[in-house]
Enzyme design. Structure first.
Site, PDB file in Angstrom:
ATOM      1  N   GLY A   1      -5.033  -2.263   5.246  1.00 61.47           N
ATOM      2  CA  GLY A   1      -4.209  -3.380   4.769  1.00 61.47           C
ATOM      3  C   GLY A   1      -4.858  -4.738   4.996  1.00 61.47           C
ATOM      4  N   ARG A   2      -5.333  -4.962   6.230  1.00 62.86           N
ATOM      5  CA  ARG A   2      -5.871  -6.294   6.553  1.00 62.86           C
ATOM      6  C   ARG A   2      -7.272  -6.516   5.978  1.00 62.86           C
ATOM      7  NH1 ARG A   2      -4.902  -3.030  10.626  1.00 62.86           N
ATOM      8  NH2 ARG A   2      -6.548  -2.313  12.019  1.00 62.86           N
TER       9      ARG A   2
ATOM     10  N   GLU B   1      -5.104  -7.254  15.120  1.00 68.48           N
ATOM     11  CA  GLU B   1      -4.605  -5.919  14.783  1.00 68.48           C
ATOM     12  C   GLU B   1      -5.754  -4.909  14.866  1.00 68.48           C
ATOM     13  OE1 GLU B   1      -0.850  -5.188  12.105  1.00 68.48           O
ATOM     14  OE2 GLU B   1      -2.622  -5.040  10.848  1.00 68.48           O
TER      15      GLU B   1
ATOM     16  N   HIS C   1      -5.671 -33.841  17.296  1.00 67.59           N
ATOM     17  CA  HIS C   1      -4.553 -34.664  17.768  1.00 67.59           C
ATOM     18  C   HIS C   1      -3.449 -33.804  18.364  1.00 67.59           C
ATOM     19  CE1 HIS C   1      -6.222 -38.274  15.830  1.00 67.59           C
ATOM     20  NE2 HIS C   1      -6.763 -37.358  15.040  1.00 67.59           N
TER      21      HIS C   1
ATOM     22  N   LYS D   1       9.080  -0.981  14.713  1.00 64.06           N
ATOM     23  CA  LYS D   1       9.645  -0.633  13.400  1.00 64.06           C
ATOM     24  C   LYS D   1      10.689   0.468  13.557  1.00 64.06           C
ATOM     25  CE  LYS D   1       5.590  -1.036  10.379  1.00 64.06           C
ATOM     26  NZ  LYS D   1       4.713  -0.256   9.521  1.00 64.06           N
TER      27      LYS D   1
ATOM     28  N   LYS E   1       0.843  -1.197   0.000  1.00 70.05           N
ATOM     29  CA  LYS E   1       0.000   0.000   0.000  1.00 70.05           C
ATOM     30  C   LYS E   1       0.887   1.260   0.000  1.00 70.05           C
ATOM     31  CE  LYS E   1      -3.624   2.067   2.844  1.00 70.05           C
ATOM     32  NZ  LYS E   1      -4.574   1.861   3.942  1.00 70.05           N
TER      33      LYS E   1
ATOM     34  N   GLU F   1      10.474  -4.638   4.750  1.00 68.05           N
ATOM     35  CA  GLU F   1      10.594  -6.028   4.308  1.00 68.05           C
ATOM     36  C   GLU F   1      10.296  -6.154   2.814  1.00 68.05           C
ATOM     37  OE1 GLU F   1       8.910  -4.922   6.913  1.00 68.05           O
ATOM     38  OE2 GLU F   1       8.927  -6.346   8.583  1.00 68.05           O
TER      39      GLU F   1
HETATM   40  C1  G6Q Z   1      -2.707  -4.054   7.985  1.00 64.75           C
HETATM   41  C2  G6Q Z   1      -1.478  -3.404   8.374  1.00 64.75           C
HETATM   42  C3  G6Q Z   1      -0.214  -4.079   7.906  1.00 64.75           C
HETATM   43  C4  G6Q Z   1       0.175  -3.752   6.474  1.00 64.75           C
HETATM   44  C5  G6Q Z   1       1.617  -4.175   6.244  1.00 64.75           C
HETATM   45  C6  G6Q Z   1       2.073  -3.944   4.839  1.00 64.75           C
HETATM   46  O1  G6Q Z   1      -3.813  -3.646   8.222  1.00 64.75           O
HETATM   47  O2  G6Q Z   1      -1.538  -2.075   8.050  1.00 64.75           O
HETATM   48  O3  G6Q Z   1      -0.257  -5.483   8.041  1.00 64.75           O
HETATM   49  O4  G6Q Z   1      -0.689  -4.369   5.578  1.00 64.75           O
HETATM   50  O5  G6Q Z   1       2.447  -3.498   7.154  1.00 64.75           O
HETATM   51  O6  G6Q Z   1       1.986  -2.590   4.505  1.00 64.75           O
HETATM   52  P1  G6Q Z   1       2.174  -2.123   3.040  1.00 64.75           P
HETATM   53  O7  G6Q Z   1       1.086  -2.706   2.212  1.00 64.75           O
HETATM   54  O8  G6Q Z   1       2.124  -0.622   3.067  1.00 64.75           O
HETATM   55  O9  G6Q Z   1       3.516  -2.627   2.572  1.00 64.75           O
END
Ligand code: G6Q
Length: 537
Positions: free
Chosen positions: A264-265, A350, A381, A501, A203, A209
């Site tokens: 994001g989620r 989250e 199990h 972070k 996003k 990462e």
């Molecule tokens: C989700 C969070 C988080 C996000 C990641 C990746 O709701 O905001 O999990 O999706 O940190 O972020 P980017 O899509 O910006 O790389």
């Protein structure tokens, strides 16, 4: 206000503690039918809970006292309910299948852009699937590598597996998320550069990462194919940040956008789902969106008493806030849903892992539960022992699909028999008398007794297909929303992930600098020193 609201929970608790689930079933043989709902292809049987009409009445009153109906409308109509980030929350617009629907944010109807991106994704997916999109050396794409993390990874990974029966099998999908170089290295061993498409899904396009992995993948590709010009044919981006995408070297013609009102989620049905669309094709993707939308419409229009997400949310509140249950288990009896608990873990924890209310004050109740789970029957199990006979109350959702995509002998009957039997065992248990009647040695009776009265919900669909899958995800999204409203917390921000972070940047400097600052506490300094020594720095 708070007291009045929670008075309903107190009343619900009093009513709920009067009888066990076993007693409730004994006094009402038709109980199952009374506590069953149906929507968007899913049946929810919630009769194996510590509830009766009176308990539910108080829980619905709690929801109304929290202005739930108004809050649902505020979300669907694009109000900026994500107040700490000053954003609307409109993942529901992404799958709004109503012809000519308008959803206005800041005076602008967002639907034309939503449709345009879907169209562009569809055209691109078609070209990869048909082989008309060619790599730099003229070869068709065979491997798709999604590089993203968190919300830009968990949804695509989970959905790619969930809808595997609908996917194009000659395309191979990989997902790289971890900054652990092993993740990328092992993936690159599985693919051939000339036939690989990298989707950089981020996003913000600044996530450490993802950008580190994307840069490493780009270097690898250039080295393998011998030219920087290859990048344009092998990298596309999914992002809200056109400037950053261009700076990375991806032509923004090959960028699929989304918007800041998609969390994001909650972003799987946005362009973040591009890898999924390539896998299952635009028609199946559209069916998935339709499933989401069916559940959205149900959530928005059904009376609270008939509303699946609302009922699931209220039962969760009863156990969290009434009984103090700390965790919550999701148990899909479908191997295709193996990653669903992990996906929900992020969505729930989250969103509702918050300890400050909307006024900035400490909350006065437990909020988001610890969410976990594994597919059945494997979990049986492993950890079910604790659910059956441990000291903690762990409400569970069992998820099953009546038809399998892979019938082999009677395996599916056995799978479903286990699902149903587990809910029966958890609810009704086994008394000491029953053990004795079976001839159990008196010394072993305490160990072989099951208390029962363990609450479960059962969600059943006829078949896991794109529609029922979309509806299932939306069901949990809305459940989590409802709980956030009742707890009076902000479910759509995630400030709690920031601190680590920021600190990681400082630590990285100290791991790599010639002269580290060592300005940390003694433990962190010791760890840094040990690391540097081990690698000879
Ligand atoms: C989700 C969070 C988080 C996000 C990641 C990746 O709701 O905001 O999990 O999706 O940190 O972020 P980017 O899509 O910006 O790389």
């Amino acid at each position: 206000m708070i007291t009045e609201k929670w008075a309903h929970l107190d009343a619900a608790m009093v009513a709920s503690s009067r009888k066990t689930i076993k007693e409730l079933f004994a006094e009402d043989p038709d109980r199952a039918g009374k506590f069953t709902l149906e929507a968007a292809g899913w049946m929810l049987d919630y009769s194996k809970n510590r509830i009766d009409r009176e308990v539910m009445k108080e829980l619905f009153a709690l929801a109304r006292e929290s202005n739930l109906e108004t809050e649902i409308e505020r979300m669907f109509t694009g109000e900026k309910i994500n107040a700490t980030e000053n954003r609307a929350v409109l993942h529901t617009a992404l799958r709004n299948c109503e012809k000519d629907a308008k959803v206005v944010v800041d005076g602008k109807d967002v639907m034309p852009d939503v449709r345009a991106v879907l169209e562009a994704m569809g055209d691109f997916s078609d070209s990869v699937r048909k082989g008309t999109w060619k790599g730099y050396t003229g070869k068709k794409i065979k491997y798709i590598v999604n590089i993203g993390i968190g919300g830009s990874d968990l949804g695509p990974v989970m959905a790619n597996l969930a809808l595997k029966p609908y996917s194009k099998r000659n395309l191979k999908f990989h997902f790289v998320s971890n900054v652990d170089s092993t993740h990328l290295a092992e993936t690159l061993r599985e693919v051939k550069a000339a036939e690989t498409l990298f989707i950089v899904a981020s996003k913000t396009f600044t996530t450490q990462e993802t950008m580190s992995n994307a840069e490493a993948a780009r270097s690898w590709l250039i080295e393998k194919l011998g030219s920087k010009d290859a990048v344009a044919k092998h990298f596309v981006a999914v992002s809200t940040a056109a400037g950053e995408v261009a700076a990375f070297g991806i032509d923004t013609k090959n960028m699929f956008g989304f918007w800041d009102w998609v969390g994001g989620r909650y972003s799987l049905p946005s362009a973040i789902g591009l890898s999924l669309m390539i896998a299952v094709g635009r028609k199946n993707y559209a069916r998935m969106l339709k499933g989401y939308w069916k559940m959205d419409r149900h959530f928005r229009s059904a009376k609270l008493e008939r509303n699946l997400p609302v009922v699931l949310a209220l039962l969760g509140i009863l156990y969290s806030n009434g009984y103090g249950a700390e965790s919550y288990c999701v148990l899909p009896y479908d191997q295709y849903l193996a990653r669903f608990p992990a996906y929900l873990q992020q969505m729930d924890m989250e969103s509702n892992g918050k300890s400050v209310d909307r006024d900035g004050n400490p909350v006065e109740c437990l909020t988001g539960p610890i969410e976990w789970g594994e597919p059945g029957t494997n979990g049986q199990h492993a950890f079910y022992q604790l659910i059956h006979q441990g000291t903690r109350l762990i409400p569970c959702d069992f998820i099953g699909c009546c038809r399998t995509h892979n019938p082999i002998g009677d395996l599916h009957d056995k799978l479903m028999a286990n699902l149903f039997a587990q809910t029966e065992a958890l609810a009704f248990g086994k008394t000491a008398e029953e053990c004795r009647a079976e001839g159990v040695d008196e010394k072993l009776v305490p160990f072989k007794t099951f208390e029962g009265n363990r609450p479960t919900n059962t969600l059943l669909c006829d078949e896991l297909n794109p529609e029922t899958f979309g509806a299932l995800v939306a069901l949990y999204e809305h459940k989590i929303f409802v709980q956030g409203i009742i707890w009076n917390i902000y479910s759509f921000d995630q400030w709690g992930v920031q601190l680590g972070k920021v600190l990681a940047k400082g630590v990285l400097d100290d791991l790599t600098a010639d002269k580290p600052s060592m300005r940390h506490d003694s433990s962190t300094n010791q760890l840094i020193a040990r690391y540097r020594k081990a690698i000879g720095r």
